[in-house]
Design a protein around this motif. Structure first.
Motif, short mmCIF file in Angstrom:
data_model
loop_
_atom_site.label_atom_id
_atom_site.label_comp_id
_atom_site.label_asym_id
_atom_site.label_seq_id
_atom_site.Cartn_x
_atom_site.Cartn_y
_atom_site.Cartn_z
N LEU A 1 0.83 -1.21 0.00
CA LEU A 1 0.00 0.00 0.00
C LEU A 1 0.86 1.26 0.00
N PHE A 2 1.89 1.28 0.83
CA PHE A 2 2.72 2.48 0.92
C PHE A 2 3.70 2.62 -0.23
N ASP A 3 3.86 1.57 -1.02
CA ASP A 3 4.65 1.71 -2.25
C ASP A 3 3.93 2.60 -3.26
N LEU A 4 2.64 2.82 -3.06
CA LEU A 4 1.86 3.68 -3.96
C LEU A 4 1.98 5.15 -3.61
N PHE A 5 2.66 5.49 -2.54
CA PHE A 5 2.86 6.88 -2.16
C PHE A 5 4.28 7.31 -2.53
N GLY A 6 4.41 8.56 -2.94
CA GLY A 6 5.72 9.07 -3.34
C GLY A 6 6.69 9.23 -2.19
N ASN A 7 6.16 9.39 -0.97
CA ASN A 7 7.03 9.60 0.18
C ASN A 7 7.93 8.40 0.44
N ARG A 8 7.44 7.21 0.15
CA ARG A 8 8.25 6.02 0.36
C ARG A 8 9.47 6.03 -0.54
N TRP A 9 9.29 6.43 -1.78
CA TRP A 9 10.40 6.42 -2.73
C TRP A 9 11.33 7.61 -2.48
N ALA A 10 10.78 8.74 -2.04
CA ALA A 10 11.62 9.89 -1.70
C ALA A 10 12.45 9.59 -0.46
N ALA A 11 11.85 8.94 0.54
CA ALA A 11 12.59 8.58 1.74
C ALA A 11 13.68 7.56 1.43
N ASP A 12 13.37 6.62 0.56
CA ASP A 12 14.36 5.62 0.15
C ASP A 12 15.55 6.29 -0.52
N THR A 13 15.25 7.23 -1.40
CA THR A 13 16.32 7.95 -2.11
C THR A 13 17.16 8.77 -1.15
N GLN A 14 16.50 9.55 -0.29
CA GLN A 14 17.25 10.41 0.61
C GLN A 14 18.05 9.62 1.63
N PHE A 15 17.48 8.53 2.13
CA PHE A 15 18.22 7.70 3.09
C PHE A 15 19.50 7.16 2.45
N GLY A 16 19.37 6.65 1.22
CA GLY A 16 20.54 6.13 0.53
C GLY A 16 21.59 7.21 0.28
#
Length: 161
Positions: A89-104
């Protein structure tokens, strides 16, 4: 028409946020990359706000879209720690991908100093997928706008005027 007309608002608001964040947080990565992640996060937010505006009454749409965005923002992509169903479900939100990018991007410079792999495993993020994450956010934003258009045509013919 409306999607094109709000693009300048998304460009300016993400620029303001990225500039202040860059000054206060002093990230270890490029300002242009921070701006790209912030812009795409805002653009996805506007996309699912368009979907919400087609599903709820016009007077309640901005409030409901803000609540959905705040819930997704507060969870900030931490769905990998939750059950597998909420992760999807949360893979459908942009925040998950932005957080993944910024964390990396935040932990990569500290590979030789800290045990970065342990923190990556603990939070469930993946490193080195910046282009893929930005592409997923582009796909999400376009997809949300297509869903909003389909809902407008199917549900609210009066909103086309």
């Amino acid at each position: 028409g409306k999607t094109v007309s709000v693009t300048y608002r998304v460009l300016l608001s993400s620029a303001h946020f990225a500039a202040i964040f860059y000054l206060l947080a002093r990230p270890t990565f490029d300002m242009g990359l921070l701006y790209a992640v912030t812009f795409m996060n805002f653009y996805v937010l506007y996309g699912y706000s368009a979907v919400v505006s087609m599903l709820v009454p016009r007077a309640d749409a901005p409030l409901f879209a803000t609540i959905v965005a705040m819930i997704a923002g507060v969870l900030c992509g931490y769905a990998p720690q939750l059950t597998p169903y909420t992760s999807i479900l949360f893979d459908l939100f942009g925040n998950r991908w932005a957080a993944d990018t910024q964390f990396g991007l935040w932990v990569t410079p500290y590979e030789g100093v800290y045990q970065v792999d342990l923190s990556v495993e603990a939070f469930g993020y993946k490193r080195g997928f910046v282009a893929r994450n930005l592409l997923v956010m582009v796909i999400l934003s376009v997809g949300y706008r297509c869903i909003a258009f389909a809902l407008m045509v199917l549900l609210h013919r009066d909103k086309q005027r």
